[in-house]
Design a protein around this motif. Structure first.
Motif, PDB file in Angstrom:
ATOM      1  N   ARG A   8       0.862  -1.181   0.000  1.00 18.73           N
ATOM      2  CA  ARG A   8       0.000   0.000   0.000  1.00 18.73           C
ATOM      3  C   ARG A   8       0.902   1.235   0.000  1.00 18.73           C
ATOM      4  N   ARG A   9       0.834   1.982  -1.069  1.00 16.92           N
ATOM      5  CA  ARG A   9       1.700   3.145  -1.227  1.00 16.92           C
ATOM      6  C   ARG A   9       0.840   4.364  -1.547  1.00 16.92           C
ATOM      7  N   VAL A  10       1.137   5.467  -0.887  1.00 14.01           N
ATOM      8  CA  VAL A  10       0.389   6.715  -1.096  1.00 14.01           C
ATOM      9  C   VAL A  10       1.389   7.842  -1.294  1.00 14.01           C
ATOM     10  N   GLU A  11       1.199   8.626  -2.351  1.00 12.72           N
ATOM     11  CA  GLU A  11       2.050   9.786  -2.589  1.00 12.72           C
ATOM     12  C   GLU A  11       1.541  10.967  -1.755  1.00 12.72           C
ATOM     13  N   VAL A  12       2.457  11.547  -1.010  1.00  8.98           N
ATOM     14  CA  VAL A  12       2.123  12.676  -0.134  1.00  8.98           C
ATOM     15  C   VAL A  12       3.086  13.814  -0.443  1.00  8.98           C
ATOM     16  N   GLY A  13       2.548  14.988  -0.708  1.00  8.34           N
ATOM     17  CA  GLY A  13       3.387  16.139  -1.006  1.00  8.34           C
ATOM     18  C   GLY A  13       3.962  16.762   0.256  1.00  8.34           C
ATOM     19  N   LEU A  14       4.766  17.772   0.056  1.00  5.14           N
ATOM     20  CA  LEU A  14       5.346  18.537   1.159  1.00  5.14           C
ATOM     21  C   LEU A  14       4.684  19.901   1.217  1.00  5.14           C
ATOM     22  N   THR A  15       4.540  20.403   2.415  1.00  8.89           N
ATOM     23  CA  THR A  15       3.964  21.730   2.603  1.00  8.89           C
ATOM     24  C   THR A  15       4.839  22.521   3.564  1.00  8.89           C
ATOM     25  N   ALA A  16       4.664  23.808   3.546  1.00 11.36           N
ATOM     26  CA  ALA A  16       5.481  24.662   4.407  1.00 11.36           C
ATOM     27  C   ALA A  16       5.150  24.409   5.874  1.00 11.36           C
ATOM     28  N   LYS A  17       6.186  24.426   6.697  1.00  5.54           N
ATOM     29  CA  LYS A  17       6.034  24.319   8.146  1.00  5.54           C
ATOM     30  C   LYS A  17       6.435  25.675   8.729  1.00  5.54           C
ATOM     31  N   PRO A  18       5.453  26.534   8.964  1.00  7.39           N
ATOM     32  CA  PRO A  18       5.783  27.900   9.385  1.00  7.39           C
ATOM     33  C   PRO A  18       6.499  27.918  10.733  1.00  7.39           C
ATOM     34  N   ALA A  19       7.395  28.848  10.866  1.00  8.33           N
ATOM     35  CA  ALA A  19       8.056  29.054  12.156  1.00  8.33           C
ATOM     36  C   ALA A  19       7.040  29.588  13.160  1.00  8.33           C
ATOM     37  N   ALA A  20       7.250  29.252  14.415  1.00  5.09           N
ATOM     38  CA  ALA A  20       6.323  29.693  15.456  1.00  5.09           C
ATOM     39  C   ALA A  20       6.436  31.184  15.718  1.00  5.09           C
ATOM     40  N   VAL A  21       7.627  31.753  15.502  1.00 10.63           N
ATOM     41  CA  VAL A  21       7.865  33.182  15.763  1.00 10.63           C
ATOM     42  C   VAL A  21       8.429  33.809  14.494  1.00 10.63           C
ATOM     43  N   SER A  22       7.778  34.854  14.016  1.00 11.96           N
ATOM     44  CA  SER A  22       8.221  35.519  12.801  1.00 11.96           C
ATOM     45  C   SER A  22       8.945  36.817  13.123  1.00 11.96           C
ATOM     46  N   SER A  23       9.681  37.330  12.157  1.00  9.70           N
ATOM     47  CA  SER A  23      10.382  38.595  12.338  1.00  9.70           C
ATOM     48  C   SER A  23       9.385  39.742  12.489  1.00  9.70           C
ATOM     49  N   THR A  24       8.225  39.612  11.859  1.00 13.17           N
ATOM     50  CA  THR A  24       7.193  40.645  12.013  1.00 13.17           C
ATOM     51  C   THR A  24       6.717  40.722  13.452  1.00 13.17           C
ATOM     52  N   GLN A  25       6.523  39.553  14.063  1.00 14.57           N
ATOM     53  CA  GLN A  25       6.089  39.530  15.458  1.00 14.57           C
ATOM     54  C   GLN A  25       7.135  40.151  16.375  1.00 14.57           C
ATOM     55  N   LEU A  26       8.388  39.812  16.161  1.00 14.39           N
ATOM     56  CA  LEU A  26       9.431  40.374  17.011  1.00 14.39           C
ATOM     57  C   LEU A  26       9.592  41.867  16.763  1.00 14.39           C
ATOM     58  N   GLY A  27       9.491  42.273  15.502  1.00 15.63           N
ATOM     59  CA  GLY A  27       9.633  43.686  15.187  1.00 15.63           C
ATOM     60  C   GLY A  27       8.560  44.536  15.829  1.00 15.63           C
ATOM     61  N   ALA A  28       7.373  43.951  16.049  1.00 20.17           N
ATOM     62  CA  ALA A  28       6.267  44.705  16.646  1.00 20.17           C
ATOM     63  C   ALA A  28       6.426  44.903  18.152  1.00 20.17           C
ATOM     64  N   LEU A  29       7.422  44.253  18.762  1.00 17.66           N
ATOM     65  CA  LEU A  29       7.588  44.345  20.208  1.00 17.66           C
ATOM     66  C   LEU A  29       8.253  45.644  20.649  1.00 17.66           C
ATOM     67  N   GLY A  30       8.805  46.404  19.740  1.00 14.11           N
ATOM     68  CA  GLY A  30       9.403  47.679  20.115  1.00 14.11           C
ATOM     69  C   GLY A  30      10.709  47.550  20.868  1.00 14.11           C
ATOM     70  N   ILE A  31      11.458  46.489  20.607  1.00 15.03           N
ATOM     71  CA  ILE A  31      12.761  46.294  21.254  1.00 15.03           C
ATOM     72  C   ILE A  31      13.815  46.953  20.369  1.00 15.03           C
ATOM     73  N   ARG A  32      14.262  48.139  20.757  1.00 20.08           N
ATOM     74  CA  ARG A  32      15.119  48.901  19.839  1.00 20.08           C
ATOM     75  C   ARG A  32      16.336  49.553  20.491  1.00 20.08           C
ATOM     76  N   GLU A  33      16.405  49.584  21.837  1.00 18.02           N
ATOM     77  CA  GLU A  33      17.513  50.284  22.475  1.00 18.02           C
ATOM     78  C   GLU A  33      17.828  49.667  23.828  1.00 18.02           C
ATOM     79  N   LYS A  34      18.975  50.051  24.367  1.00 11.69           N
ATOM     80  CA  LYS A  34      19.407  49.526  25.659  1.00 11.69           C
ATOM     81  C   LYS A  34      18.617  50.177  26.785  1.00 11.69           C
ATOM     82  N   LEU A  35      18.123  49.334  27.694  1.00 13.92           N
ATOM     83  CA  LEU A  35      17.438  49.824  28.888  1.00 13.92           C
ATOM     84  C   LEU A  35      18.399  49.936  30.064  1.00 13.92           C
ATOM     85  N   SER A  36      19.219  48.906  30.243  1.00  9.67           N
ATOM     86  CA  SER A  36      20.138  48.881  31.381  1.00  9.67           C
ATOM     87  C   SER A  36      21.173  47.791  31.156  1.00  9.67           C
TER      88      SER A  36
END
Length: 587
Positions: free
Chosen positions: A338-366
């Motif tokens: 029994r053989r079935v052809e299965v394609g591949l699909t994207a496995k998105p990362a859990a954390v994107s650069s857009t999400q991190l960029g929206a956090l406002g982490i841009r300068e030294k606090l301490s």
């Protein structure tokens, strides 16, 4: 006599129709003008007040429109919203009287997920047009827009069903190891979860008891359906392995994995729809990893003392969802291979650069650095914890736990035995010395102006740390926790050298923080103690004292507020390893 008789006969005889008198044209025209004036006068008497009233109330909601007894006519949208909220404020929070079968009870609107959409209700009122005749008869009533959470409502009602209900047996085919077992349906009695939401929405806020009937619950899949699933799918499915053919190679799915992933359970209505549990299949077939690529989350790196987002890299995985129909079709036959052809699909990362960029982490606090002596065993533990801490991101309103993030200090994680305080003595244990990282982190948090949630200074003061503003940790009993009370994220970065550890926090700066100390008071000198123990670490001894420190928050050079910290240190004993010297002989 004859004359009298003739007159009497004329009175008794039928009267012939009289001819309408001829009215001259000039008279007819005069009469018509009088009729038109009279009609106009009557019309004005009725219409003029109506037109005046309509123009007076010609806002968003027409006059004569009511919702749940509240007259919204003649009001603007905003006024209608306020009026409806004010009048229904108590009613929408009052427990709803219900009748579940024969049982009477009440349901908390919040617990049942009941909401009144005031804005949508007002829009419905704005769209209503009563017309003059409906207005003259009291206007029209517009139904409110209400919503119920069917799941929460069903659960709330079921607590009042009691002995009236008899739960049905839902059909299924399950696997005992690799042997399919049929579960046949049995009807029951209870509430129809498909209708309770609509019943409540139509009855709530009407000042009456809402009735929920107890009905027969008949599973949609029958015994014959279960038998067909048993013989047509479940039994052949576990007759032989299955081979998944992907663009990156082939993977064999053994029979136990098929039994673990094939789901033949019914839904809430008792309908069995065959499905494939992709997560269970991946867990049961570790070799799938050889044809899949893991995703890499976006992360922060620090370049030239500034935080920089390193973008995510999406992975690839076998598309088991799209391949489910073909897999189920293959499992229905016991023919091999029994053989079935299965394609591949994207496995998105859990954390994107857009999400991190929206956090406002841009300068030294301490940033804060503490020193240590090179070459000691505790240095290994300091570096191990600092590396585990590096790159942690604390999101807005999140409380960060050092113990929770780093976990237990064990040899398997790279920690070694080193001196630490235990029951007032210096003892060797895995992770000894990591309080130096805790103290360094606490100072960075202190000077960043973040909220202190939990910390505890050492029992003894060590001169490598600032007094009062320091912390010790012991897993799991003593923790260091702080809350990111800023609207932006916070990045924790660490660095070590042969003689130091540094913690730097990045985000969006809000405060300039300084520390002010009070004097040391209640000083107590250390005592000398001799220890005859195999695990003995000598100490020089340090005095104990009480002291307070203040965290001063400033903006643009102006003090905004200050926060007090205080601690009493015990004197660190002067531990000497070995027996106490003999007392001199008396003379």
């Amino acid at each position: 006599m004859a004359t009298d008789l003739l007159s009497r006969l004329r009175r008794l005889a039928p009267t012939a129709p009289q001819e309408r008198p001829v009215v001259p044209p000039i008279v007819r025209r005069a009469r018509a003008r009088r009729r038109r004036r009279l009609t106009a006068t009557v019309t004005l008497l009725v219409v003029v007040p109506l037109v005046t009233a309509v123009s007076t109330y010609a806002k968003d909601v027409d006059r004569g429109v009511h919702v749940l007894g509240v007259d919204l006519g003649g009001h603007s949208r905003a006024d209608a919203v306020r009026l409806l909220r004010d009048n229904l404020r108590q009613r929408i929070t009052t427990p709803v009287p219900v009748r579940v079968g024969t049982a009477t009870a009440s349901v908390d609107p919040a617990a049942a997920g009941l909401t009144l959409d005031v804005e949508a209700t007002v829009e419905r009122a704005v769209a209503a047009t009563p017309g003059p005749f409906a207005w003259l008869h009291g206007g029209i009533t517009v139904e409110p827009v209400v919503h119920a959470d069917p799941t929460r409502l069903y659960e709330a009602l079921m607590t009042h069903l009691g002995t009236q209900g008899d739960a049905p047996v839902l059909p299924a085919v399950r696997f005992d190891k690799q042997h399919p077992v049929a579960v046949y349906p049995v009807s029951g009695r209870g509430l129809d979860r498909r209708t309770v939401g609509a019943i409540m929405e139509s009855g709530w806020l009407r000042r009456g008891t809402v009735d929920f009937p107890v009905v027969d619950l008949v599973p949609r899949s029958t015994k014959a359906d279960v038998d067909r699933l048993l013989t047509g799918l479940a039994t052949p499915a576990v007759a032989a392995p299955l081979v998944l053919v992907t663009p990156r190679g082939e993977v064999t799915v053994p029979v136990p994995a098929i039994a673990a992933a094939l789901k033949l359970e019914s839904d809430a209505d008792g309908l069995v729809q065959p499905s494939l549990d992709a997560a269970a299949l991946r867990k049961a077939v570790p070799s799938l990893a050889k044809v899949e690529l893991d995703a890499t989350d976006a992360t922060f790196t620090v370049e030239q003392d500034r935080p920089v987002v390193k973008p995510q890299v999406d992975g690839q995985q076998a598309d088991l969802v799209a391949g489910t129909p073909a897999i189920l079709a293959a499992l229905r036959t016991s023919a091999t291979p029994r053989r079935v052809e299965v394609g591949l699909t994207a496995k998105p990362a859990a954390v994107s650069s857009t999400q991190l960029g929206a956090l406002g982490i841009r300068e030294k606090l301490s940033t804060f650095t503490t020193k240590f002596v090179a070459g000691q065993s505790r240095v290994v533990n300091i570096r191990t914890m600092a590396e585990a801490l590096r790159g942690a991101v604390v999101r807005p309103d999140q409380t960060f736990s050092l113990n929770g993030h780093v976990g237990q200090r064990t040899h398997a994680k790279g920690y070694v035995d080193a001196p630490g305080i235990e029951d007032g003595k210096i003892k060797n244990s895995p992770g000894g010395g990591v309080s130096q990282v805790a103290t360094t982190l606490f100072n960075a948090v202190f000077y960043a102006g973040l909220q202190d949630v939990e910390h505890r200074p050492h029992t003894y003061w060590f001169d490598r740390y600032p007094s009062v503003i320091e912390a010790t940790v012991v897993y799991p009993s003593l923790d260091l926790r702080f809350r990111n009370d800023s609207p932006n994220g916070v990045l924790i970065d660490t660095a070590t050298t042969d003689t130091s550890v540094t913690v730097t926090l990045y985000g969006t700066k809000r405060w300039d923080v300084t520390a002010e100390y009070g004097p040391r008071t209640k000083t107590v000198q250390p005592a000398t103690t001799y220890l005859r123990e195999p695990d003995c670490n000598p100490t020089d001894g340090l005095p104990g004292f009480t002291q307070e420190a203040f965290r001063v928050f400033k903006q643009d050079g102006k003090e905004i507020r200050r926060e007090r910290f205080a601690w009493r240190y015990d004197p660190e004993p002067h531990f000497i390893c070995g027996p106490a010297p003999a007392a001199p002989a008396g003379g």
